[in-house]
Design an enzyme around this catalytic site. Structure first.
Site, PDB file in Angstrom:
ATOM      1  N   HIS A  46       0.798  -1.221   0.000  1.00  0.00           N
ATOM      2  CA  HIS A  46       0.000   0.000   0.000  1.00  0.00           C
ATOM      3  C   HIS A  46       0.834   1.277   0.000  1.00  0.00           C
ATOM      4  O   HIS A  46       0.285   2.363   0.196  1.00  0.00           O
ATOM      5  CB  HIS A  46      -0.925   0.014   1.221  1.00  0.00           C
ATOM      6  CG  HIS A  46      -2.058  -0.955   1.135  1.00  0.00           C
ATOM      7  ND1 HIS A  46      -3.034  -0.886   0.161  1.00  0.00           N
ATOM      8  CD2 HIS A  46      -2.376  -2.033   1.897  1.00  0.00           C
ATOM      9  CE1 HIS A  46      -3.905  -1.876   0.338  1.00  0.00           C
ATOM     10  NE2 HIS A  46      -3.516  -2.577   1.374  1.00  0.00           N
ATOM     11  N   ASP A  85      16.251 -12.734  -2.724  1.00  0.00           N
ATOM     12  CA  ASP A  85      17.599 -12.539  -3.250  1.00  0.00           C
ATOM     13  C   ASP A  85      18.250 -11.246  -2.749  1.00  0.00           C
ATOM     14  O   ASP A  85      19.482 -11.186  -2.636  1.00  0.00           O
ATOM     15  CB  ASP A  85      17.591 -12.562  -4.777  1.00  0.00           C
ATOM     16  CG  ASP A  85      17.486 -13.973  -5.347  1.00  0.00           C
ATOM     17  OD1 ASP A  85      17.643 -14.939  -4.578  1.00  0.00           O
ATOM     18  OD2 ASP A  85      17.248 -14.103  -6.561  1.00  0.00           O
ATOM     19  N   ASP A 176      -9.230  -4.860   6.119  1.00  0.00           N
ATOM     20  CA  ASP A 176      -9.838  -5.573   4.997  1.00  0.00           C
ATOM     21  C   ASP A 176     -10.881  -6.572   5.478  1.00  0.00           C
ATOM     22  O   ASP A 176     -11.886  -6.807   4.791  1.00  0.00           O
ATOM     23  CB  ASP A 176      -8.761  -6.279   4.177  1.00  0.00           C
ATOM     24  CG  ASP A 176      -8.063  -5.332   3.206  1.00  0.00           C
ATOM     25  OD1 ASP A 176      -8.740  -4.787   2.331  1.00  0.00           O
ATOM     26  OD2 ASP A 176      -6.846  -5.135   3.343  1.00  0.00           O
TER      27      ASP A 176
END
Length: 257
Positions: A46, A85, A176
């Site tokens: 976000h 990574d 949410d």
């Protein structure tokens, strides 16, 4: 079985208290990393963070006491691979609604044959560009996976999600979840709070660490009592927004001045 410090802290005697890093700025991240908190959530979902800005913030807080959890935009295996990574060890993946989705996320964090993570350690900060000669054999054990459950469907599937092998923790997202339950913008609605508290109990009963977002201290403490082992209690941007508003109010400033 993970051997990470974050996994160990989730089993510690006291809950781990953390805050969001949402500005996308390494300078702010460095300031917050020295505040004395247990952990930091570096968000990409976000806020205006990309791989480069995430890397810069990881470098800024490297060596600081708090553990850093990074939330990618979604569960895309390619995106997860790139984060691992650059040195991310603790992931929180949003909007997980089934055990199959959770298992796919775990697979994306493991090298074959345990998973599907691509092998590029010679190019990776995570392995110190292969200066860590044991990296490929120990990397899987160093990664923690937190899945974020933040919908009514996810709540229904919670016992199955929480028991997926390789899922270290489940984090409930009240905002949410509230929207999913028909209470958009009201994460403190009694029905939502009751659902969150029950969810924390379900996760804990599965032997998995439970976490939640709660900027209101009253609810943060309620959720800790209900079983939360790690809680986000604030964010850099909200501290700046409310602090600057308070400063303006105390000196009688107006938007027109």
């Amino acid at each position: 079985m993970t051997s990470s410090r974050w996994a160990a802290l989730l089993c510690a005697d006291r809950p781990q208290i953390g805050m969001w890093l949402a500005t996308g700025d390494p300078y702010v991240a460095e300031i917050c990393a020295g505040a004395g908190l247990d952990w930091l959530m570096l968000d990409m979902e976000h806020v205006p963070n990309d791989l480069r800005s995430t890397l810069a913030q990881l470098q800024a807080v490297a060596g600081s006491p708090p553990e850093v959890v990074v939330r990618p935009v979604d569960a895309d295996p390619a995106g997860i691979k790139r984060l691992l990574d650059i040195g991310v060890r603790n992931l929180m993946v949003p909007m997980v609604e089934s055990a199959d989705e959770a298992a796919a996320i775990v697979s994306a964090t493991r090298y074959p044959p345990a998973g599907i993570r691509g092998v590029g350690s010679a190019l990776a900060r995570a392995s110190r560009w292969n200066r860590d000669t044991d990296y490929l054999t120990t990397a899987d054990e160093q990664v923690t996976v937190t899945v974020q459950v933040e919908s009514s469907e996810g709540i229904r599937q919670l016992p199955e999600i929480a028991t997926v092998p390789g899922v270290d923790a489940v984090f409930i997202g009240p905002a949410d979840l509230a929207a999913s339950m028909g209470h958009l913008g009201a994460p403190q609605h009694p029905e939502v709070v009751e659902t969150v508290e029950k969810a924390l109990g379900v996760i804990t009963s599965c032997g998995t660490a439970a976490g939640v977002n709660a900027f209101n201290e009253v609810f943060a403490r309620r959720y800790i009592t209900a079983g939360a082992r790690f809680v986000l209690v604030g964010a850099d941007v909200t501290l700046l927004a409310r602090g600057s508003e308070d400063l303006a109010l105390r000196y009688g400033c107006t938007s027109e001045s």
